[in-house]
Design a protein around this motif. Structure first.
Motif, PDB file in Angstrom:
ATOM      1  N   GLN A 201      13.661   5.467  -5.633  1.00 29.37           N
ATOM      2  CA  GLN A 201      12.533   5.071  -6.472  1.00 29.37           C
ATOM      3  C   GLN A 201      12.840   5.395  -7.940  1.00 29.37           C
TER       4      GLN A 201
ATOM      5  N   THR B  42       0.877  -1.166   0.000  1.00 28.16           N
ATOM      6  CA  THR B  42       0.000   0.000   0.000  1.00 28.16           C
ATOM      7  C   THR B  42       0.916   1.218   0.000  1.00 28.16           C
ATOM      8  N   VAL B  43       0.779   2.066  -1.015  1.00 31.25           N
ATOM      9  CA  VAL B  43       1.674   3.220  -1.139  1.00 31.25           C
ATOM     10  C   VAL B  43       0.876   4.512  -1.198  1.00 31.25           C
ATOM     11  N   ARG B  44       1.498   5.570  -0.618  1.00 29.88           N
ATOM     12  CA  ARG B  44       0.847   6.881  -0.626  1.00 29.88           C
ATOM     13  C   ARG B  44       1.712   7.845  -1.424  1.00 29.88           C
ATOM     14  N   SER B  45       1.082   8.558  -2.332  1.00 32.97           N
ATOM     15  CA  SER B  45       1.819   9.499  -3.174  1.00 32.97           C
ATOM     16  C   SER B  45       1.752  10.901  -2.594  1.00 32.97           C
ATOM     17  N   SER B  46       2.889  11.605  -2.607  1.00 30.66           N
ATOM     18  CA  SER B  46       2.906  12.991  -2.135  1.00 30.66           C
ATOM     19  C   SER B  46       2.946  13.973  -3.299  1.00 30.66           C
TER      20      SER B  46
ATOM     21  N   PRO C  53      12.149  10.191  -1.689  1.00 28.69           N
ATOM     22  CA  PRO C  53      11.063   9.369  -2.243  1.00 28.69           C
ATOM     23  C   PRO C  53       9.757  10.163  -2.393  1.00 28.69           C
ATOM     24  N   ARG C  54       9.031   9.887  -3.457  1.00 28.22           N
ATOM     25  CA  ARG C  54       7.732  10.536  -3.674  1.00 28.22           C
ATOM     26  C   ARG C  54       6.601   9.642  -3.179  1.00 28.22           C
ATOM     27  N   LEU C  55       6.887   8.346  -3.077  1.00 34.82           N
ATOM     28  CA  LEU C  55       5.873   7.408  -2.601  1.00 34.82           C
ATOM     29  C   LEU C  55       6.284   6.908  -1.228  1.00 34.82           C
ATOM     30  N   THR C  56       5.323   6.910  -0.303  1.00 31.78           N
ATOM     31  CA  THR C  56       5.580   6.380   1.022  1.00 31.78           C
ATOM     32  C   THR C  56       4.956   4.991   1.103  1.00 31.78           C
ATOM     33  N   LEU C  57       5.738   4.051   1.610  1.00 31.64           N
ATOM     34  CA  LEU C  57       5.199   2.713   1.801  1.00 31.64           C
ATOM     35  C   LEU C  57       4.391   2.719   3.089  1.00 31.64           C
ATOM     36  N   VAL C  58       3.095   2.544   2.967  1.00 31.84           N
ATOM     37  CA  VAL C  58       2.226   2.564   4.146  1.00 31.84           C
ATOM     38  C   VAL C  58       2.320   1.226   4.863  1.00 31.84           C
ATOM     39  N   LYS C  59       2.207   0.147   4.092  1.00 33.72           N
ATOM     40  CA  LYS C  59       2.331  -1.192   4.664  1.00 33.72           C
ATOM     41  C   LYS C  59       2.461  -2.226   3.551  1.00 33.72           C
TER      42      LYS C  59
END
Lengths: 311, 249
Positions: B93, A135-139, B213-219
């Motif tokens: 990334q 699950t990834v969140r974009s900023s 990084p532009r994408l954060t790994l939530v889980k």
């Protein structure tokens, strides 16, 4: 907060994968537009306008848009992307080719192959051959996304009444030129859209023997697929390949014949509703995911199955 | 003509990845790492072009931790002339990797860049296309054939419906698909020779690139498990189950 979806087509018909991409877009936003770039593609514009849930169809027509070359398509998408929070395409070879180029020109990340939407900036996507779901969140201000078609049920291709807006074509980049295409012609259903798929692996042994697989497929009205091993061995063309780097499919019934079940193959078919495996090696990993396993010689069992299915 | 190939150190293709128990990432402790298989194909193609007399030098570049030196040594043992490591322990990334490789390209000025079409860890399939965009070069993605003629590059591409052929101006970026070639096995004497080939190490900051990084790994999580089913005795029983139990035919 609106979303733009790249319509995939051959200048005469809209590709079904686009309907899955629209479904993903609608899971994010109420306002979904389609962009149709092509050459003399008014039939596609009409089809795009009829897709359920589409607000506006942006239409750009020029000879150099005929083959969806990334060098021409990406700058066009960038030119119209202003005002959209999301830009999406199906994760087909066209979408995978064009969209990262769009993302880099916008200086944003791409989120590849999404299978789920948590919210407008958070998405689920398979990694490591589908053995892990991230699950990834974009900023980023603009989210550039490719959509795994098996993750979203297609929207209807009728019932919509989108407005059509003409978009000015940009100049030909001159960087790339279409030379030709060798497309596999078949009367069978398309692999990624079929309800039933019959796939053959290395165990089939030769190009000639693939007739056994095809006979069963035709009996069931199914598409024909293959493992990487069968494609590498030259039994069938590359576009038959199901797997991590080939096509990802999720039919109602997947029959794997003479396929051992490498991680890379399972990645492409393990979301099928019902899986059947026919293999002479009872230790083959494919049996670990199969609902019904038949241990036996495919050269005996498959023709017997064709016969038993009768007319 | 100089050719640059990009190589990634990734999980070995025979290893099945698993999420860490707390869902914070993928468990890579004590996991075998290798060169990404598609990058091996890219390296092989560069060497073949050089062996055919169409390239003066081949350079491999990698982005990642110190251990990527091993991956570069493998590329050099296959036949590449020298290596460049952009060393970082950050989570880099695809966009950041493309920017770093572009910075190396600005220095090295190759005319052809070959990458694998995707890495088998994050399955992104982005870096080559992003690199081509940043350079303003054409891209021949998912290549199964590459031929140089009259200063142009003819690329045969694996597409969903079959094969497409395009012509690209040079310089160009190519990404390798599975059937571009079959990579050679590395011979022991070449492994020894590779140890003496030049390997430069650079830092992202030296290249002036922000790799945030532009994408954060939530889980991360395991996909829904699929239960193995039953073995059937014969074809009749199979057809019966498909008709009456699963109701799919």
């Amino acid at each position: 907060m609106s979303a733009l979806v790249l319509a995939e087509h051959d200048n005469s018909a809209l590709s079904p994968a686009t309907l899955n991409a629209v479904a993903a877009a609608l899971a994010i936003s109420q306002d979904v537009d389609l962009i149709v770039a092509g050459s003399e593609c008014s039939a596609v514009v009409t089809a795009a306008g009829a897709v359920a849930g589409v607000r506006t169809v942006l239409h750009a027509d020029a000879a150099h848009y005929a083959h969806a070359l990334a060098e021409n398509l990406a700058p066009l998408i960038v030119a119209v992307a202003d005002g959209y929070e999301h830009v999406l395409a199906a994760a087909t070879t066209t979408g995978k080719n064009v969209m990262p180029r769009v993302a880099a020109l916008l200086d944003v990340a791409q989120i590849s192959d999404i299978i789920g939407v948590e919210d407008h900036e958070t998405f689920m996507r398979p990694i490591y051959a589908g053995n892990v779901i991230a699950t990834v969140r974009s900023s980023d201000a603009t989210k550039v996304i490719t959509v795994r078609t098996t993750g979203f049920d297609a929207v209807a291709d009728t019932g919509g009444s989108a407005a059509v807006e003409t978009v000015e074509a940009l100049a030909d980049s001159g960087l790339s030129q279409f030379v030709g295409e060798e497309l596999t012609k078949s009367d069978r259903p398309e692999l990624t859209a079929a309800d039933i798929i019959v796939s053959g692996g290395r165990g089939v042994g030769s190009s000639e023997n693939f007739a056994i697989i095809e006979a069963l497929a035709d009996k069931l009205g199914a598409a024909v697929g293959a493992s990487r091993a069968a494609v590498d061995a030259g039994y069938v063309p590359n576009d038959y390949q199901v797997g991590q780097t080939g096509k990802v499919v999720a039919p109602g019934l997947y029959i794997a014949i003479g396929i051992s079940g490498a991680i890379q193959h399972l990645a492409g078919m393990k979301d099928s509703k019902v899986i059947v495996a026919i293999n002479k090696d009872e230790e083959a990993p494919i049996f670990g995911v199969a609902d019904y396993g038949l241990v036996g010689d495919l050269f005996k069992e498959v023709p017997a199955m064709v016969e038993a299915l009768g007319d | 003509m100089k050719i640059l190939v990009a190589v990634k150190r990734a999980i070995d293709y025979n290893v099945k990845a698993r999420p860490k128990s707390d869902g914070s990432g993928v468990d890579l402790a004590n996991v075998k790492m290798s060169m990404n298989p598609f990058d091996e194909i890219a390296v092989e193609e560069a060497i073949r072009i050089q062996e055919a007399g169409n390239a003066s030098e081949t350079i491999a570049v990698s982005v990642g931790p110190k251990q990527c030196q091993e991956t570069l040594r493998t590329a050099m043992a296959m036949g590449v002339d020298r290596g460049v490591l952009v060393e970082t322990d950050e989570d880099v990334q695809p966009l950041a990797v493309a920017k770093l490789i572009k910075a190396v390209i600005d220095k090295e000025q190759p005319e052809l860049v070959i990458l694998g079409k995707q890495a088998i860890d994050d399955d992104s399939n982005q870096t080559g296309q992003m690199l081509a965009a940043l350079l303003g070069w054409p891209q021949g993605t998912f290549a199964c054939g590459v031929a140089l003629a009259d200063g142009k590059l003819e690329v045969r591409r694996e597409i969903d419906g079959g094969i497409q052929t395009i012509n690209l101006t040079m310089p160009a970026v190519v990404t390798a698909d599975l059937r571009l070639n079959e990579p050679r096995y590395v011979k022991l004497p070449n492994i020894m020779k590779a140890k003496k080939k030049p390997l430069d190490v650079l830092a992202p900051a030296e290249l002036g690139i922000d790799v945030t990084p532009r994408l954060t790994l939530v889980k991360v999580a395991e996909p829904p498990a699929r239960e193995g089913g039953v073995k059937v005795e014969d074809v009749q029983q199979l057809i019966d189950k498909l008709r009456n139990e699963a109701k799919v035919i």
